[in-house]
Each structure stands twice: as C-alpha cells, then as structure tokens.
Design a protein around this motif. Sequence first.
Motif, short mmCIF file in Angstrom:
data_model
loop_
_atom_site.label_atom_id
_atom_site.label_comp_id
_atom_site.label_asym_id
_atom_site.label_seq_id
_atom_site.Cartn_x
_atom_site.Cartn_y
_atom_site.Cartn_z
N PRO A 48 0.73 -1.19 0.01
CA PRO A 48 0.06 -0.10 0.15
C PRO A 48 0.99 1.31 -0.07
O PRO A 48 2.08 1.31 0.36
N VAL A 49 0.30 2.28 -0.43
CA VAL A 49 0.72 3.56 -0.17
C VAL A 49 -0.14 4.66 0.18
O VAL A 49 -1.32 4.40 0.64
N VAL A 50 0.34 5.87 0.91
CA VAL A 50 -0.51 6.88 1.40
C VAL A 50 -1.99 7.14 0.81
O VAL A 50 -2.82 7.85 1.31
N SER A 51 -1.75 7.05 -0.75
CA SER A 51 -2.91 7.53 -1.35
C SER A 51 -4.00 6.50 -1.33
O SER A 51 -5.16 6.71 -2.16
N ASP A 52 -3.88 5.37 -0.56
CA ASP A 52 -4.76 4.24 -0.60
C ASP A 52 -5.97 4.09 0.30
O ASP A 52 -6.67 3.50 0.38
N PHE A 53 -5.98 5.45 1.22
CA PHE A 53 -6.86 5.65 2.09
C PHE A 53 -8.41 5.77 1.47
O PHE A 53 -8.63 6.55 0.59
#
Length: 455
Positions: free
Chosen positions: A377-382
Amino acid sequence: MNDTDQPDDFNHVPPHDLQAEQAVIGSMLLSRHIIDRMLVIVEPEAFYRPTHQVLYATIADLYGRSRSPQIDPITVGEELARTGDLNKVGGSSYLHNLVQAVPTVSHAEKYAEIVRDKALLRAVIETSNRAAARAYAQQDEAAEILDDAMAEFQGAATGTTPLEVKLSVGDRWATFLDELETGKDPRALDTPWHDINEVVELKPGQLITVGAATGGGKSLFGMNLASHVAIRRNRPALVASMEMGGSELMARLTAAEASVDLDRLIRRKLNDHDWAKVIKVSERMQNAHNFILDDSANLTLSKIRARLRWMASHGHPAAIVVADYLQLMSPEGASSGKNRAQEVADISRGLKTMAMEFEIPIVALAQFNRGAVGRQPVVSDFKDSSSIEQDSNVIVLMHTPPKPDPDDPETRHFTDRSGEIDLIVAKNRNGISGRIVTLAFQGHYGRLQSLGREY
C-alpha cells in the motif's frame, strides 16, 4: 426546612449573564482580530443560552477554515442558513442586534471572562447537586461521593487564562533542558513493539493514522496499543470503536492478555486450561478502571470529546485515544450537501484538532480502498479521503506479505512469510520515514508481537 428536605437553592436559576454572552459574540462579529483571544478564554459550552453556543461555534468554525476569514453578520448568516440553523438562532436580525449590543470591543476579553466565570459557577452547582443527590440516596460510600465530586471540581478548575499560559522561549527552556538530560520526551508514549519505538514516538498533539485493508490487523494494532498504555504503563486510554461492540472488544483484549484462543473466547467455549489462563489475568483486568472502551452507536467528534471530558472529570484524563475506524465515524449534524470524502476530511481534521486541544496522541485506524488489495500500500490508498495524509503527523501502513504460489511466475520465488505482517512507516513528521518493521501476526490470540520477543 426540616432535616429531610433539600434546600430551595437547588431550584434557583443557574448563574448566567446574557448581556455578556451577547457582547462576546457581537464583538467577534465586529472584529475578527479579537476572535483568537475569545477562543482561548471560553468554549461553546460556556454559554448559557443554546443559541449563543451555536453562534459561537459557527464563528469559530468559519474563522478556522481560512487564513484570512471574513467574519460579519452577513457571512455568519449565510453559514447558518447553509447548515439550517439561521431561524433557530433568531434569524439575521438577531445577528445585527448582537453587534449593536456591544458597549465597546476593547472590553471583549472582560465580557468573555464573565461568561467563563458564570459557566464555572454552574459547573460547581451541578457537581454539588449530583453529590447531594447521591448523598440523600445513600447508595454510595461517602468517600466515593467525595472523591468523585473533588475530581469534577478539579476538572472545572483546569481552565487557564491567557496570562497563565507559558508560551515564551524563556518559559519553555528549563523544561526542554530537562528533556535533553533524560534523553526522551517525558510526555511521549511508547508502543508494545520495540521495533516501532526505534522509529516512532507517540507525542501529545499528534494524529497517528494506521491504515490496513479489511481484516488487515488495524483493530489488533489499536487494541494492543491501548492495552499497553492502560495496563502496562498505567495511563488512562480510550478506545472509541465503531467497528466492534464491547463484548467483542473484551474478547480480543482477554485473548491478547491471557494467550487464550480468540475464537473460543468469542464462542464462549473455554476448556479448563483456558479458564486457568483467564483467572490468572483476572485481577489485572478488574483493576483496569482507566481503560475505557466506548462502543456507542454513531460516534462523532463531539461524542469523543465529551467522553474525554468525562474521563478528565473523573480524575482519569486520557493519555491516548484510539478511534476504530475513521471512515465509520458519523459527521457532525446534518450532511449539508457534502459528499463522503468531504465528511471524512472534516473528521480527520477534527481528530487532529482534538489531539492538540487535549494534548494527547490520537491514533486513527483507517481502511484502504479496494485497489490496494494484493500489493504494497501507499498513502494515497485511504478510502474516501486524501486529506488523511495531510492531517496526520505519522502514517503507518499495514501490509500482509503475499504467499508464494508455485503456479504464479511473479510469486513462486517469494519467501514464505506466513504469520508475519509489515508495518510501513510511510510518514513520520518528526523522524525517519520509509522504514518497514515486521511483526508477528498472532490473530488467534488477537495480537501483534515483536519478532523474537515475548508479549
């Protein structure tokens, strides 16, 4: 009055000063430059009249949204109309009447102090009334009634005036030197995982967001962290859970503390060996009065804030809050035409503000979008909002390593890491970012554990 009657004073009108309340709000409508000072002295709840609470909160909200806010009867009236509260507060005409009710803006701080002092008097009366009612009922021990009343009095007395706040470098210097000498921030909290502690400190005022996919272990992370703070560090902790009810939370906590199979706890199918383990931790659990599990329906920022004030009034001000999970929280009031992403953004920003207000770390658990499944995952996955990244001081992303598949050319050479989970420190405003910490995932015990260390 005979010996069994309550005094007539309990029926008196509570102390308040409507003219001072009007002068405070009117001053804020006349000059935005004094709003900062008003926000330091009083909170919305200090106003006796509910319409004044709404007006004060609306002005404070408008003021906090922009770097150069325009505050006047027209802009505030438009905002109240948008939220559906304009008629409830008396219409636009009442806003103009408030402006005319201000003797002089230069005395605004004095008006605010009057409002605050009247609110403190009401708090004294309410606390005294509750103590008196309990004493008349004779259902509690006198010492218990006195202790609770003293805690509430202490909570009411914690408000400070601007003159009492120490903000200068000179005021802060001695404390900072003490921290340097001890080698750590005494206000910071640790976690139960030594690997994480080497990278991240949980400091007052921080919003720490922990993200995972569905079933990815974020609730285990939250419960393990909160129980570590409450039970092992003996610091009050609040878990505000929208994901699970109190019974399931207790089962997870007991599984982690007693090393009893979570499934048997949930199904209430314990064997003699399990019971021996449960009894062994029973005293520890019975004494965990500072560990609060709030599974109230439709949790909002206001409800969490009220619970924090309740804890403080009972002599257990929270050292940490775990919100499980962010996207399940309800927005404040009516939706006002906002989409879910905007609502989640407001909630994220509100949690950050709350962390600063109560000077505690708040850990918000959050869920990933479906697109994050099957990859790192990356931070833009929220899910629902990208503002979570902006508001958070620390972001930890939980990732279960894929299992090797002999029929898949991409994964057949992967190392089998069953029972492990990676915690990616994707953002760390005051430390190292990009570090990956691997923990043991012991789902059957409802816990995460540092590799090579016993829980």
